[in-house]
Design a protein around this motif. Sequence first.
Motif, PDB file in Angstrom:
ATOM      1  N   CYS A 139       0.833  -1.212   0.000  1.00  0.00           N
ATOM      2  CA  CYS A 139       0.000   0.000   0.000  1.00  0.00           C
ATOM      3  C   CYS A 139       0.862   1.253   0.000  1.00  0.00           C
ATOM      4  O   CYS A 139       0.562   2.233  -0.694  1.00  0.00           O
ATOM      5  N   PHE A 140       1.955   1.227   0.767  1.00  0.00           N
ATOM      6  CA  PHE A 140       2.872   2.373   0.790  1.00  0.00           C
ATOM      7  C   PHE A 140       3.494   2.588  -0.590  1.00  0.00           C
ATOM      8  O   PHE A 140       3.632   3.729  -1.056  1.00  0.00           O
ATOM      9  N   ALA A 141       3.877   1.500  -1.265  1.00  0.00           N
ATOM     10  CA  ALA A 141       4.504   1.622  -2.587  1.00  0.00           C
ATOM     11  C   ALA A 141       3.589   2.348  -3.558  1.00  0.00           C
ATOM     12  O   ALA A 141       4.038   3.203  -4.345  1.00  0.00           O
ATOM     13  N   VAL A 142       2.296   2.033  -3.516  1.00  0.00           N
ATOM     14  CA  VAL A 142       1.346   2.650  -4.450  1.00  0.00           C
ATOM     15  C   VAL A 142       1.056   4.095  -4.064  1.00  0.00           C
ATOM     16  O   VAL A 142       1.032   4.991  -4.929  1.00  0.00           O
ATOM     17  N   VAL A 143       0.839   4.352  -2.782  1.00  0.00           N
ATOM     18  CA  VAL A 143       0.511   5.716  -2.345  1.00  0.00           C
ATOM     19  C   VAL A 143       1.697   6.654  -2.553  1.00  0.00           C
ATOM     20  O   VAL A 143       1.535   7.794  -3.013  1.00  0.00           O
ATOM     21  N   ARG A 182      10.314  -9.547 -16.016  1.00  0.00           N
ATOM     22  CA  ARG A 182       9.213  -9.367 -16.961  1.00  0.00           C
ATOM     23  C   ARG A 182       8.378  -8.144 -16.589  1.00  0.00           C
ATOM     24  O   ARG A 182       7.913  -7.406 -17.451  1.00  0.00           O
ATOM     25  N   GLY A 183       8.223  -7.925 -15.285  1.00  0.00           N
ATOM     26  CA  GLY A 183       7.478  -6.742 -14.855  1.00  0.00           C
ATOM     27  C   GLY A 183       8.145  -5.455 -15.308  1.00  0.00           C
ATOM     28  O   GLY A 183       7.494  -4.559 -15.855  1.00  0.00           O
ATOM     29  N   PHE A 184       9.465  -5.362 -15.109  1.00  0.00           N
ATOM     30  CA  PHE A 184      10.175  -4.157 -15.550  1.00  0.00           C
ATOM     31  C   PHE A 184      10.180  -4.043 -17.074  1.00  0.00           C
ATOM     32  O   PHE A 184      10.136  -2.925 -17.617  1.00  0.00           O
ATOM     33  N   ALA A 185      10.239  -5.181 -17.774  1.00  0.00           N
ATOM     34  CA  ALA A 185      10.202  -5.145 -19.242  1.00  0.00           C
ATOM     35  C   ALA A 185       8.884  -4.564 -19.745  1.00  0.00           C
ATOM     36  O   ALA A 185       8.864  -3.776 -20.704  1.00  0.00           O
ATOM     37  N   ARG A 186       7.785  -4.922 -19.108  1.00  0.00           N
ATOM     38  CA  ARG A 186       6.486  -4.379 -19.521  1.00  0.00           C
ATOM     39  C   ARG A 186       6.375  -2.896 -19.213  1.00  0.00           C
ATOM     40  O   ARG A 186       5.638  -2.169 -19.881  1.00  0.00           O
ATOM     41  N   LEU A 187       7.127  -2.433 -18.201  1.00  0.00           N
ATOM     42  CA  LEU A 187       7.061  -1.018 -17.837  1.00  0.00           C
ATOM     43  C   LEU A 187       7.862  -0.131 -18.780  1.00  0.00           C
ATOM     44  O   LEU A 187       7.718   1.089 -18.738  1.00  0.00           O
ATOM     45  N   LEU A 188       8.703  -0.726 -19.622  1.00  0.00           N
ATOM     46  CA  LEU A 188       9.500   0.072 -20.554  1.00  0.00           C
ATOM     47  C   LEU A 188       8.628   0.855 -21.527  1.00  0.00           C
ATOM     48  O   LEU A 188       9.039   1.886 -22.049  1.00  0.00           O
ATOM     49  N   GLN A 189       7.426   0.361 -21.776  1.00  0.00           N
ATOM     50  CA  GLN A 189       6.519   1.031 -22.708  1.00  0.00           C
ATOM     51  C   GLN A 189       5.439   1.838 -21.996  1.00  0.00           C
ATOM     52  O   GLN A 189       4.490   2.288 -22.621  1.00  0.00           O
ATOM     53  N   ALA A 244       4.569   3.036  -9.190  1.00  0.00           N
ATOM     54  CA  ALA A 244       3.876   2.079  -8.321  1.00  0.00           C
ATOM     55  C   ALA A 244       4.298   0.647  -8.631  1.00  0.00           C
ATOM     56  O   ALA A 244       4.625  -0.131  -7.728  1.00  0.00           O
ATOM     57  N   ALA A 245       4.306   0.289  -9.910  1.00  0.00           N
ATOM     58  CA  ALA A 245       4.691  -1.068 -10.291  1.00  0.00           C
ATOM     59  C   ALA A 245       6.151  -1.344  -9.952  1.00  0.00           C
ATOM     60  O   ALA A 245       6.505  -2.441  -9.499  1.00  0.00           O
ATOM     61  N   SER A 246       7.026  -0.349 -10.140  1.00  0.00           N
ATOM     62  CA  SER A 246       8.437  -0.522  -9.795  1.00  0.00           C
ATOM     63  C   SER A 246       8.600  -0.766  -8.301  1.00  0.00           C
ATOM     64  O   SER A 246       9.390  -1.623  -7.874  1.00  0.00           O
ATOM     65  N   GLY A 247       7.874  -0.015  -7.485  1.00  0.00           N
ATOM     66  CA  GLY A 247       7.938  -0.209  -6.047  1.00  0.00           C
ATOM     67  C   GLY A 247       7.488  -1.602  -5.636  1.00  0.00           C
ATOM     68  O   GLY A 247       8.109  -2.249  -4.783  1.00  0.00           O
ATOM     69  N   LEU A 248       6.414  -2.086  -6.244  1.00  0.00           N
ATOM     70  CA  LEU A 248       5.913  -3.430  -5.936  1.00  0.00           C
ATOM     71  C   LEU A 248       6.901  -4.502  -6.378  1.00  0.00           C
ATOM     72  O   LEU A 248       7.100  -5.509  -5.684  1.00  0.00           O
ATOM     73  N   LEU A 249       7.535  -4.302  -7.515  1.00  0.00           N
ATOM     74  CA  LEU A 249       8.529  -5.262  -8.001  1.00  0.00           C
ATOM     75  C   LEU A 249       9.765  -5.279  -7.112  1.00  0.00           C
ATOM     76  O   LEU A 249      10.335  -6.344  -6.836  1.00  0.00           O
ATOM     77  N   VAL A 250      10.198  -4.109  -6.653  1.00  0.00           N
ATOM     78  CA  VAL A 250      11.357  -4.036  -5.757  1.00  0.00           C
ATOM     79  C   VAL A 250      11.040  -4.750  -4.447  1.00  0.00           C
ATOM     80  O   VAL A 250      11.866  -5.509  -3.918  1.00  0.00           O
TER      81      VAL A 250
END
Length: 374
Positions: free
Chosen positions: A130-134, A294-301, A310-316
Amino acid sequence: MTSFARTDTSLLGRWWWTVDRWTLLSLIALMGFGAVLMLAASPAAAERIGLKSFQLASRQIVLLPFAAALLVAMSLATPRWVRRIACVGLLGSIALLVLTLLFGPEIKGATRWINLAGFSLQPSEFAKPCFAVVAAWMFSLRQEETGVPGAKIAVALWLMMVALLLLQPDVGQAVLLTAIWGTQVFLAGLPLAWIAVLAVVGAAGLVTAYFALPHVSARVDSFFDPAAGDRYQINRSIEAFMNGGLLGRGPGEGTVKAQLPDAHSDFIFAVAGEEMGLIACLLILALFAFVVLRGFARLLQENSLFVLLAASGLLVQFGLQAFINMASTLHLMPTKGMTLPFLSYGGSSLMALALGMGMLLALTRRRVGGEAGT
């Protein structure tokens, strides 16, 4: 009626063709590994604390369908709903963290759990996703020029969360939360001075923890000097990997788990090493790496700064938590009581990770035009 054809415009039909099915499959595979390892590792731990052999395993496995359902349900959300749910979740987690400090029982020198309606809950597990997204939302407000001091609010949130975690004390979770926040600071394009200040504060915090918290100094000293502290569990863990070899002894055939007090939780990777062998351990490692890369690869676009952060924080969070657990089990770093995502015992960890990875799947879905919902 849902047909899952590309022309299907129902909610589930659109979800099926936009969600990252490979990541979803990898997460389900990790849950499967977790179920098998729980059946293997938990009986010895259950008997040590006076429970029936498979009581711990049954508790965890019963939660798996609910975790999978939460994962899928969360992945149906739009980024806007992910943000709303995270805000509510963070507010609830902060309230529970305060109540835990006031009323939670002290276990092994730390106050991290609270009993609610007969269930034992660890609020910090739910606070992380929740913190990562907020925090990502706050940082993204700079780009939108809304006049809201998002970056300052993100700093205040980080300081408050770290303070609450250190009061428990839980240095590992505080470090993990800081890594999430630091990644977002860097990706948000904030001044390098912020990064420098973060590095100095982080280093000072670690040094302070070493001198102020006896359990932290004991673990660090034991890592560098075998004679400086208790290394019983880590020695048994290394023994388990040596016993397992390439193919392992077979499910349920391991012996070291009977001597490992935390074999079902912090050291479940050691059980995998002994009973499934090196090849299975590498497969588990590959699944974690695949989800993160794969998550970071999808975020490249990705064009949305909020989704990117938010997605980077969740992946980390997901990747670093897995790395810390496996590295400490292999004695590559000082031991830290942190669960291995979807494999270790713990209802709070399981459900919170399902929530976080569901958010990730929702944020990384392929969207066009008005579907963005940010």
